[in-house]
Design a protein around this motif. Structure first.
Motif, PDB file in Angstrom:
ATOM      1  N   THR A 171       0.871   5.375   0.419  1.00 34.81           N
ATOM      2  CA  THR A 171       0.125   6.594   0.723  1.00 34.81           C
ATOM      3  C   THR A 171       1.078   7.778   0.573  1.00 34.81           C
ATOM      4  N   ASP A 205      -3.787   6.768  -1.959  1.00 32.63           N
ATOM      5  CA  ASP A 205      -3.796   5.577  -1.111  1.00 32.63           C
ATOM      6  C   ASP A 205      -4.064   4.421  -2.065  1.00 32.63           C
ATOM      7  N   LYS A 219      -3.008   0.391  -3.832  1.00 30.76           N
ATOM      8  CA  LYS A 219      -2.552  -0.947  -3.526  1.00 30.76           C
ATOM      9  C   LYS A 219      -1.949  -1.562  -4.782  1.00 30.76           C
ATOM     10  N   GLN A 245      -7.724   9.663  -7.403  1.00 30.35           N
ATOM     11  CA  GLN A 245      -7.459  10.387  -6.163  1.00 30.35           C
ATOM     12  C   GLN A 245      -6.772  11.713  -6.423  1.00 30.35           C
ATOM     13  N   ASN A 268       0.863  -1.158   0.000  1.00 26.81           N
ATOM     14  CA  ASN A 268       0.000   0.000   0.000  1.00 26.81           C
ATOM     15  C   ASN A 268       0.911   1.223   0.000  1.00 26.81           C
ATOM     16  N   LYS A 310      -4.193  13.574  -1.546  1.00 26.67           N
ATOM     17  CA  LYS A 310      -3.614  12.352  -0.979  1.00 26.67           C
ATOM     18  C   LYS A 310      -3.910  11.159  -1.881  1.00 26.67           C
TER      19      LYS A 310
END
Lengths: 146, 146
Positions: free
Chosen positions: A79, A98, A100, A127, A77, A96
């Protein structure tokens, strides 16, 4: 320690180096001439430099990992906040991410020689606000047919 | 045969069933408690039904697979032509998809109880023409700032 545990340890170490933003040392873990997902080692390094520059607070976490023989599979992951440089040509958005990523890598003599898997560019781009969400994309497509 | 080989065999069976478009039989390999993110077994079956209806020639190939304990990690490539029903609300486009997904599944008593990993939704929507390519997305974003 068996080969599987050694190889998992190498992947943990790789992520530690990413989290220290030490791209040069991280790159040493990849073998010369290695490749994956259509990238050469040099392109992979350039991508990582861009990513770390764009997201100065980038943090990697290994969510799951298994190993068999010379291969290790892991989910990580990432971030971070887009406050640094350009990312894929996109100026800093302050947003931000985030995301995977899931990969299987092949390791020989404590070096990654090959990797294969899937990076989550879809959520990544959503995002950052560059592409709409799936719901918005589908609605826009349906509206265009009216 | 050890647990790892049994579990790999289950995944091979699963994709044989998918390639025969037998979603009902494939679904039997998932535990009633199965989940992928916040998706239940029933929702996963609905998703499979939609994909097989949308892409009548859907073909999934396992590119790589390893196992450790109760987990199997694998990379699959899916190809198909969008000539059937709607896909995520997108009417048949006649376009081809070619995507790579990477998963780690947990198996208990010969049933899949959990899937985690990354699906290449970005490429899929690009290939259906719903989302722009990455350079197009970036260009559009840059143009919007002018």
């Amino acid at each position: 320690m068996g080969i599987e545990e050694n190889n998992k340890e190498l992947i943990r170490h790789l992520h530690e180096l990413y989290n220290q933003h030490n791209i040069d040392a991280a790159n040493e873990i990849y073998a010369e001439g290695c490749f994956g997902e259509g990238f050469t080692l040099e392109q992979n390094k350039q991508f990582e430099i861009m990513l770390q520059d764009a997201f100065p607070d980038a943090k990697w976490t290994i969510l799951d990992m298994i190993a068999e023989g010379d291969k290790v599979a892991f989910i990580n992951n990432v971030t971070g906040t887009h406050t640094g440089g350009l990312y894929m040509g996109i100026p800093p958005t302050g947003k931000k991410i985030d995301c995977k990523n899931t990969r299987i890598v092949r390791i020989d003599d404590s070096k990654i020689i090959e990797w294969r898997g899937t990076a989550d560019f879809y959520n990544n781009m959503q995002q950052l606000g560059v592409i709409p969400t799936m719901r918005e994309a589908i609605k826009a497509y349906n509206d265009s047919l009216k | 045969m050890g647990i790892e080989e049994n579990n790999k065999e289950l995944i091979r069976d699963l994709y044989q069933l998918y390639n025969r478009h037998d979603v009902d039989a494939a679904n039997e390999l998932f535990s009633p408690d199965f989940h992928i993110g916040d998706f239940t077994r029933e929702q996963n079956k609905q998703l499979d039904n939609m994909l097989h209806s949308a892409f009548p020639d859907l073909k999934i190939t396992i590119l790589d697979m390893i196992a450790e304990g109760d987990k199997v990690a694998y990379v699959v490539n899916a190809t198909g032509t969008h000539t059937g029903g709607p896909c995520f609300g997108v009417q048949p486009t006649g376009r081809k998809i070619d995507m790579t997904n990477t998963w780690i599944v947990r198996i208990v008593d010969n049933k899949i109880v959990e899937i985690n990993g990354t699906g290449d939704t970005f490429s899929q929507f690009q290939q259906l023409g719903v989302l722009p390519s990455l350079p197009e997305a970036i260009q559009a974003y840059n143009d919007s700032l002018k």
